[in-house]
Design a protein around this motif. Sequence first.
Motif, PDB file in Angstrom:
ATOM      1  N   VAL A 194      45.304  42.818  49.682  1.00 52.98           N
ATOM      2  CA  VAL A 194      44.484  44.021  49.567  1.00 52.98           C
ATOM      3  C   VAL A 194      45.436  45.206  49.425  1.00 52.98           C
ATOM      4  N   HIS A 195      45.252  45.962  48.354  1.00 55.10           N
ATOM      5  CA  HIS A 195      46.211  47.009  47.996  1.00 55.10           C
ATOM      6  C   HIS A 195      45.453  48.292  47.680  1.00 55.10           C
ATOM      7  N   HIS A 196      46.013  49.435  48.063  1.00 54.74           N
ATOM      8  CA  HIS A 196      45.306  50.701  47.886  1.00 54.74           C
ATOM      9  C   HIS A 196      45.988  51.669  46.935  1.00 54.74           C
ATOM     10  N   GLN A 197      47.196  51.343  46.482  1.00 51.87           N
ATOM     11  CA  GLN A 197      47.937  52.257  45.607  1.00 51.87           C
ATOM     12  C   GLN A 197      47.807  51.796  44.155  1.00 51.87           C
ATOM     13  N   LEU A 198      46.934  52.435  43.415  1.00 52.77           N
ATOM     14  CA  LEU A 198      46.705  52.017  42.041  1.00 52.77           C
ATOM     15  C   LEU A 198      47.953  52.186  41.179  1.00 52.77           C
ATOM     16  N   ASN A 199      48.770  53.176  41.498  1.00 49.95           N
ATOM     17  CA  ASN A 199      49.933  53.471  40.656  1.00 49.95           C
ATOM     18  C   ASN A 199      51.031  52.420  40.740  1.00 49.95           C
ATOM     19  N   THR A 200      50.957  51.503  41.717  1.00 51.54           N
ATOM     20  CA  THR A 200      51.988  50.473  41.838  1.00 51.54           C
ATOM     21  C   THR A 200      51.480  49.066  41.517  1.00 51.54           C
ATOM     22  N   VAL A 201      50.230  48.950  41.116  1.00 54.06           N
ATOM     23  CA  VAL A 201      49.662  47.620  40.849  1.00 54.06           C
ATOM     24  C   VAL A 201      50.452  46.892  39.766  1.00 54.06           C
ATOM     25  N   LYS A 202      50.734  47.569  38.651  1.00 53.27           N
ATOM     26  CA  LYS A 202      51.431  46.910  37.542  1.00 53.27           C
ATOM     27  C   LYS A 202      52.863  46.534  37.910  1.00 53.27           C
ATOM     28  N   GLU A 203      53.469  47.307  38.791  1.00 53.27           N
ATOM     29  CA  GLU A 203      54.847  47.042  39.195  1.00 53.27           C
ATOM     30  C   GLU A 203      54.936  45.897  40.194  1.00 53.27           C
ATOM     31  N   TYR A 204      53.981  45.823  41.118  1.00 56.71           N
ATOM     32  CA  TYR A 204      54.078  44.892  42.241  1.00 56.71           C
ATOM     33  C   TYR A 204      53.377  43.549  42.015  1.00 56.71           C
ATOM     34  N   PHE A 205      52.381  43.500  41.117  1.00 54.10           N
ATOM     35  CA  PHE A 205      51.533  42.312  41.024  1.00 54.10           C
ATOM     36  C   PHE A 205      51.440  41.797  39.594  1.00 54.10           C
ATOM     37  N   ASP A 206      51.109  40.504  39.470  1.00 52.90           N
ATOM     38  CA  ASP A 206      50.900  39.938  38.134  1.00 52.90           C
ATOM     39  C   ASP A 206      49.432  39.636  37.845  1.00 52.90           C
ATOM     40  N   HIS A 207      48.592  39.574  38.903  1.00 54.70           N
ATOM     41  CA  HIS A 207      47.149  39.419  38.741  1.00 54.70           C
ATOM     42  C   HIS A 207      46.449  40.465  39.609  1.00 54.70           C
ATOM     43  N   VAL A 208      45.215  40.783  39.249  1.00 52.12           N
ATOM     44  CA  VAL A 208      44.475  41.793  40.001  1.00 52.12           C
ATOM     45  C   VAL A 208      42.988  41.449  40.002  1.00 52.12           C
TER      46      VAL A 208
END
Length: 241
Positions: A194-208
Amino acid sequence: MEEDIITIRDLNVAYQDKPALWHINLDIKENSRTAIVGPNGAGKSTMIKTVMKLIRPVSGNIKIAGRTDKGVLKTIAYVPQKGEVNWDFPTTVLDVVLMGRYVHKGWIKRPNRKDKEIALKALKTMKMEAFRDRQISELSGGQRQRAFLARAIAQDADIYVMDEPLQGIDITTENLIIDVIRQLQEDGKTFIVVHHQLNTVKEYFDHVVILNKTVIASGPVDAVFTEENIETAYREKGIRT
């Protein structure tokens, strides 16, 4: 070809008579770093707690895929939100991490030398070995999160479910946690965060998974983390986090 490690079909969850999640159909890919994002009140924590069997759904089915090469069911480690933990409980950092070994032993047998070695290695991974004898109540927010991730590492699970592990921590700890997640993914582990920072989703994760009571979109970040899907999820609240 990517295989599904968790399959959710027509999941509905309610608190008393108030719906929390409805018609959830979702596939989590094995060996992925999957973020769950959405506005406050979207049901993100509710969904992962339902997967962990901490909340009983009204209806629907959750399947944990297959078996490991050792012939045992895949195991899940859970890292809760910091606010759900009693930090005043009188115990040391090492004892907290050793709790991760009880899944392999049961609650009657005491940890042995091997368990302690695994726990100390997990503390070293999280750069917390110097705090092994410190009371958890004395730790900072970032140190507490490192200790709980070390406990999950010591469990040596196949799937790691984490509820906002990057909330309210320093950037050094955030970078360390992401680095460790990537290292464990290379070892075949799966992460649902569970993640709350939209600006780091592409950097930190490969699926969403983009969630607001129901699944707005899910899949590889590059394919589904679009402005349109984000706007759809956050439109009701009119906010960005």
